[in-house]
Structures are given as C-alpha cells and as structure tokens.
Design a protein around this motif. Structure first.
Motif, PDB file in Angstrom:
ATOM      1  N   ARG A 163       0.880  -1.048  -0.174  1.00  0.00           N
ATOM      2  CA  ARG A 163       0.179  -0.198  -0.148  1.00  0.00           C
ATOM      3  C   ARG A 163       0.802   1.080  -0.190  1.00  0.00           C
ATOM      4  NH1 ARG A 163      -3.590   3.268   3.402  1.00  0.00           N
ATOM      5  NH2 ARG A 163      -2.311   1.633   5.405  1.00  0.00           N
ATOM      6  N   LYS A 164       0.799   2.063  -0.702  1.00  0.00           N
ATOM      7  CA  LYS A 164       1.388   2.862  -0.966  1.00  0.00           C
ATOM      8  C   LYS A 164       1.204   4.605  -0.554  1.00  0.00           C
ATOM      9  CE  LYS A 164       2.213   5.567  -4.923  1.00  0.00           C
ATOM     10  NZ  LYS A 164       3.434   5.240  -5.205  1.00  0.00           N
ATOM     11  N   VAL A 165       2.501   5.388   0.335  1.00  0.00           N
ATOM     12  CA  VAL A 165       2.321   6.408   1.412  1.00  0.00           C
ATOM     13  C   VAL A 165       0.767   7.054   0.353  1.00  0.00           C
ATOM     14  CG1 VAL A 165       3.006   7.808   2.429  1.00  0.00           C
ATOM     15  CG2 VAL A 165       4.008   5.638   2.719  1.00  0.00           C
ATOM     16  N   ASP A 166      -0.042   7.848   0.868  1.00  0.00           N
ATOM     17  CA  ASP A 166      -1.036   8.753   0.556  1.00  0.00           C
ATOM     18  C   ASP A 166      -1.485   9.451   1.078  1.00  0.00           C
ATOM     19  OD1 ASP A 166      -0.869   7.437  -1.946  1.00  0.00           O
ATOM     20  OD2 ASP A 166      -2.699   5.506  -1.700  1.00  0.00           O
ATOM     21  N   CYS A 167      -0.549   9.757   2.487  1.00  0.00           N
ATOM     22  CA  CYS A 167      -1.410  10.753   3.644  1.00  0.00           C
ATOM     23  C   CYS A 167      -0.266  11.317   3.633  1.00  0.00           C
ATOM     24  CB  CYS A 167      -1.457  10.238   4.973  1.00  0.00           C
ATOM     25  SG  CYS A 167       0.310   9.350   5.322  1.00  0.00           S
ATOM     26  N   LEU A 168       1.192  11.602   3.225  1.00  0.00           N
ATOM     27  CA  LEU A 168       2.099  12.836   3.439  1.00  0.00           C
ATOM     28  C   LEU A 168       1.709  13.719   2.553  1.00  0.00           C
ATOM     29  CD1 LEU A 168       4.565  13.615   5.182  1.00  0.00           C
ATOM     30  CD2 LEU A 168       5.913  12.645   3.018  1.00  0.00           C
ATOM     31  N   LYS A 169       1.655  13.277   1.488  1.00  0.00           N
ATOM     32  CA  LYS A 169       0.938  14.938   0.517  1.00  0.00           C
ATOM     33  C   LYS A 169       0.452  15.841   0.619  1.00  0.00           C
ATOM     34  CE  LYS A 169      -0.894  11.514  -2.013  1.00  0.00           C
ATOM     35  NZ  LYS A 169      -0.592  10.770  -3.584  1.00  0.00           N
ATOM     36  N   LEU A 170      -0.937  15.574   1.979  1.00  0.00           N
ATOM     37  CA  LEU A 170      -2.365  15.887   2.240  1.00  0.00           C
ATOM     38  C   LEU A 170      -2.028  16.324   3.662  1.00  0.00           C
ATOM     39  CD1 LEU A 170      -4.466  16.849   2.325  1.00  0.00           C
ATOM     40  CD2 LEU A 170      -5.548  14.565   3.244  1.00  0.00           C
ATOM     41  N   TRP A 171      -0.455  15.322   4.301  1.00  0.00           N
ATOM     42  CA  TRP A 171      -0.322  16.319   5.331  1.00  0.00           C
ATOM     43  C   TRP A 171       0.816  17.596   5.421  1.00  0.00           C
ATOM     44  CZ3 TRP A 171       4.390  16.565   7.742  1.00  0.00           C
ATOM     45  CH2 TRP A 171       4.780  16.980   9.158  1.00  0.00           C
TER      46      TRP A 171
END
Length: 495
Positions: free
Chosen positions: A360-368
């Motif tokens: 599963r890719k990390v998708d939270c960092l860009k939004l954070w």
C-alpha cells in the motif's frame, strides 16, 4: 570471479553516482517541462499526436541492452512533452488538476523513501501521519471517534463500504462465502458513480441487485422514492443492506439530501454510505458545508482530497464512524510473517490487516504536508475560490448568445450546450437534437488537436452531448474563464 565463475557477486549492478547524476538532470527536465511550461497559459495543454505517430516518437520497444544516459534523458523529455499537462490552468477535463507544490514535495519524498504502509516497524512515521490525517478528516465530518484507511481511489472506498455493510449483517460471509446468504440489495441514485455497480459485481452481490433511485431535476436522490423502493425490496424477500448517497455527482455535481436519507436509513436499519469523493472538500468551507448537512449521521464516507484540494493522485480516504475495529475484523488474514502479535511495540499500530491490499502506497504525507503549509483556512479558501469562479463563469455564459446551461449548478460543475449560429432559432427542427449532440464532440476534437485547452463532454439520460467544465484549481483566474468562453466560440462558430 567467484567460485561459480560469476563476477557479479562482487560488482554492484547499480552505479549510484551515475544514477544520481541522471536523476538530477531528469528533475531539471521535469521542473522545466511539467512545472514551468506545464503551468504557463502561453503553452499548450497538450501536444496531440495520433497513436501510431506517438508510438514512433517515443520509441517504445524494450530491448536486451540498455541505452545511454543522453538517450534516456531524451526519453524523459519526450514523455513530458507529449503528456497532457494536467496542472495547466486550462485543463478543465477531469475532477483533478492544478498543482500544490507542498503536496508535490510529499509525493517526491514518499517515492524516494519507497516504503510500504502496513506495519509500524517499516513505516513508523507514516503510520502516525495516516492516523492523524484520518482523525482530522473525521472531525470535519462531525465524528469525534472512528476509523479509516487510505484507499487506491474513491471506487475502492465505495467497495469497502459495501463489503463492511454486508459483513456487519452476515459476518459468516468471510469464512463461508456467498453460500446461504439471502438476496442482498443496494440502493443508489441514477446519477451515482459507476463504482457502485462495479462493486456489486466484484463482491458477488450482482448488478441486478443495485436498485436505482429516482433523482429530481437537479440530480439529487429523492428520499421518498428511496423509502418506497426499500419497502418493495423487502416485500420481494430481499435484504436491503446499503444506501450509497452521493455528495457531488460526477456530471451535474449534485448533493443528495443526506439528513432526509439518514431518516430513511435509520427507519429501515440500513448502512448509510456517502460517496463524497468529489464533494467532500466543501466540509472545509463554512460557506458551503451546508451542502453535506447530515453527513455526520452516515456510517461511512469516501473522500478524495486529490480532487478539489489538489493533493495529487492518488489521495483517497475511506472514513468510518465505527469504533469496533470492523475494518480489521472484516479484512484481516492474520499473516504471522507480517503481523506477529509478540512484537516489542503496540501491534495495534500495524494497520495493514485493515485493508484487502498487502502493498500500500503512502498517500497521507502529501495531504499532511499541504495541510501543514496552508492550514484548514487555506483549504477553505481553495474551496470558496472554486465556487466564485464557477459562479463567474455561469454569469458570463448568460451574457453570451449560444451558451445554454443544462441545469443551474449547485457545485462547481458547469454543464452547458454551445449552440452554433447555424442552429440558433431552429430548436423545433426535427433533426435539431441530433445535430446538437454532434457539436460538443466536434469542438472537443478541434481543441485537443490545437492543444489550447481540455474540457469533457457527455450525454445524460435523455439529454444529448453537452460540455461539463469542472472548476477546481486555485491557479485558475477569471481571465482563464473568459478565454474558455472565447475559445468555445472560436472553435464552434462555423459548425
């Protein structure tokens, strides 16, 4: 050579110095072609080429031997040149576009770190980040507690809701499968996203068991029809188990009346899911969050910050009000090589068993990172600005002959027909609708081949092809809106 005669064991296959030099030069090309030229209104949105010509230009063939760095850099240049510039202010084709540089920095960082978001030991920073971002999104929905996960797109989020709703009623489906289950029915509006039907097919529920609810003239689900169809389904021996509402339909941008639908769902004890992949970002705005009044009464919500908020593809959150660990109970496989229960840290931080994925890719960092940079107030400004531009465009269309709105926009989707001078005043002609349906495809072909802008079109129910312009990027200006109208006229006046 080693004892087997193979010298590769002592020789690195990757030259890090050479690779880093290539990466540096490739980044220069990306910045120039994609982030400078690709956001410049003086440049084209696309350099259109027919498939055969494009394949030849790109030299697609993969060969046994590698190419020189110079040739590879030319490949990077070509890919950038001939790709659609989705960050261009005049890319108005989809429900994503524009660029946020903080989010982009997050995307670069996650790609470079190349980690997998399933256990705390391999992704400690991102496990904590995801938890925090999901908590903040849930608070905007109106929940003080809950659960959630980032999914590979809104379609997957909608399928998660369907799977969880079924598991809650029939937990034995996890071990026994579909055998012995009653006929299950799902309810959604005629303008909901196609992923609802895809999910029903994928999960073995069946497309025929997706009951379509009527909508009003604005494209919003009619709760009274929902109630009647649920009662009819029950009388036929089926078990209604999920209502999938929509906040921001794909074409018209309609918002279903969530409060009234929640009343129906509570009456019949049915899981209420809100597909807010497109419209969820209005929750940041004090001025527009009323469009989702009642969302706090839902069981689950799908929300794509990669759309209106410009977080970048992909960034799709699936949010749950549940506090019973339903996600994990429904999806866990308890792989002992990955989710050992005797680890030296709190194993509840290992989130990978909540999903149907492993990698599963990390998708939270860009939004954070973007949220950190501009704050909730900055997010709200983006939403409000999109509405301002949409209303501006709507008013300007009313002042110009030939532009006819399909419906009054509730959101930032502007649906309209352009009527060329040759067709004006001829609405009563027998062939008028047929001719009108050919206008949008003809203009679309011209704009693509000239590369000046991109906007989508489609039919809807009994309505022939019309344009659907989506206003979302904060980089768009009123000058871009004026250009759009001028360009539609230029491309279509002689049809």
């Amino acid at each position: 050579m080693d004892s087997s005669g193979n010298g590769y064991l002592n020789e690195p296959l990757i030259d890090h110095a050479e690779g880093q030099l290539f990466l540096t030069e490739a980044f220069k090309i990306i910045v120039e072609e994609v982030l400078c030229k690709g956001t410049d209104v003086k440049q084209k949105v696309c350099e259109w080429r027919e498939p055969e010509e494009l394949a030849q230009l790109l030299d697609l063939e993969l060969k046994a031997t590698g190419e020189s760095q110079d040739r590879l850099l030319q490949r990077v240049q070509d890919v950038a040149k001939y790709s659609i510039k989705t960050s261009h202010p005049r890319f108005l084709n989809q429900q994503f576009g524009g660029v946020d540089y903080h989010a982009l920095a997050g995307r670069f960082l996650t790609e470079a770190l190349n980690t997998n978001l399933f256990t705390y030991e391999v992704a400690p920073v991102f496990v904590l980040l995801e938890m925090e971002v999901l908590k903040s999104l849930r608070q905007l929905v109106g929940w003080t507690q809950g659960d959630g996960i980032f999914c590979p797109g809104g379609s997957a989020s909608n399928m998660y809701a369907m799977n969880l709703a079924r598991y809650r009623l029939f937990p034995e489906v996890k071990s026994q499968g579909l055998y012995g289950l009653p006929r299950l029915t799902v309810f959604t509006s005629s303008q909901s996203h196609y992923s609802v039907k895809k999910g029903a097919a994928f999960l073995g529920i069946g497309i025929d068991n997706v009951i379509v609810v009527k909508v009003d003239d604005g494209g919003c689900m009619i709760p009274e029809d929902l109630d009647e169809k649920i009662k009819l389904s029950k009388s036929q021996g089926a078990v209604p188990f999920l209502v999938s509402c929509t906040s921001g339909t794909t074409v018209q941008g309609a918002f279903d009346p969530l409060d009234r639908i929640a009343d129906v769902c509570e009456k019949h004890k049915i899981w209420m899911h809100v597909d807010a992949a497109w419209g969820g970002s209005v929750l940041f705005s004090k001025q527009h969050r009323h469009l989702m009044k009642g969302v706090d009464r839902a069981n689950s919500v799908a929300w794509n910050p990669h759309k209106m908020l410009l977080a970048g593809l992909q960034c799709s959150a699936f949010l749950l009000q549940d506090t019973t660990n339903l996600l994990k109970r429904c999806h866990s496989a308890n792989a002992t090589y990955l989710f050992q229960q005797d680890k030296f840290y709190d194993v509840n931080l290992d989130c990978g068993d909540k999903t149907v994925q492993c990698s599963r890719k990390v998708d939270c960092l860009k939004l954070w990172l973007m949220w950190k940079a501009i704050g909730s107030s900055g997010m709200a400004q983006r939403v409000d600005k999109a509405f301002i531009h949409a209303r501006y465009l709507e008013e300007q269309m009313k002042k110009r002959e030939g532009f006819h709105l399909v419906c009054k926009p509730e959101f930032v989707n502007i649906c309209f027909w352009f009527i060329p001078p040759s067709m004006r005043g001829k609405e009563q002609n027998a062939d008028y609708q047929d001719r009108l349906g050919k206008v949008a495809p003809a203009i679309k072909e011209r704009m693509m081949k000239q590369g000046t802008m991109m906007v989508g079109y489609q039919p809807l129910a009994d309505k022939v092809n019309f344009f659907r312009l989506v206003v979302l990027s904060p980089q768009v200006s009123t000058k871009d809106m004026d250009f759009f109208l001028d360009e539609i006229e230029r491309l279509g006046n002689d049809l």
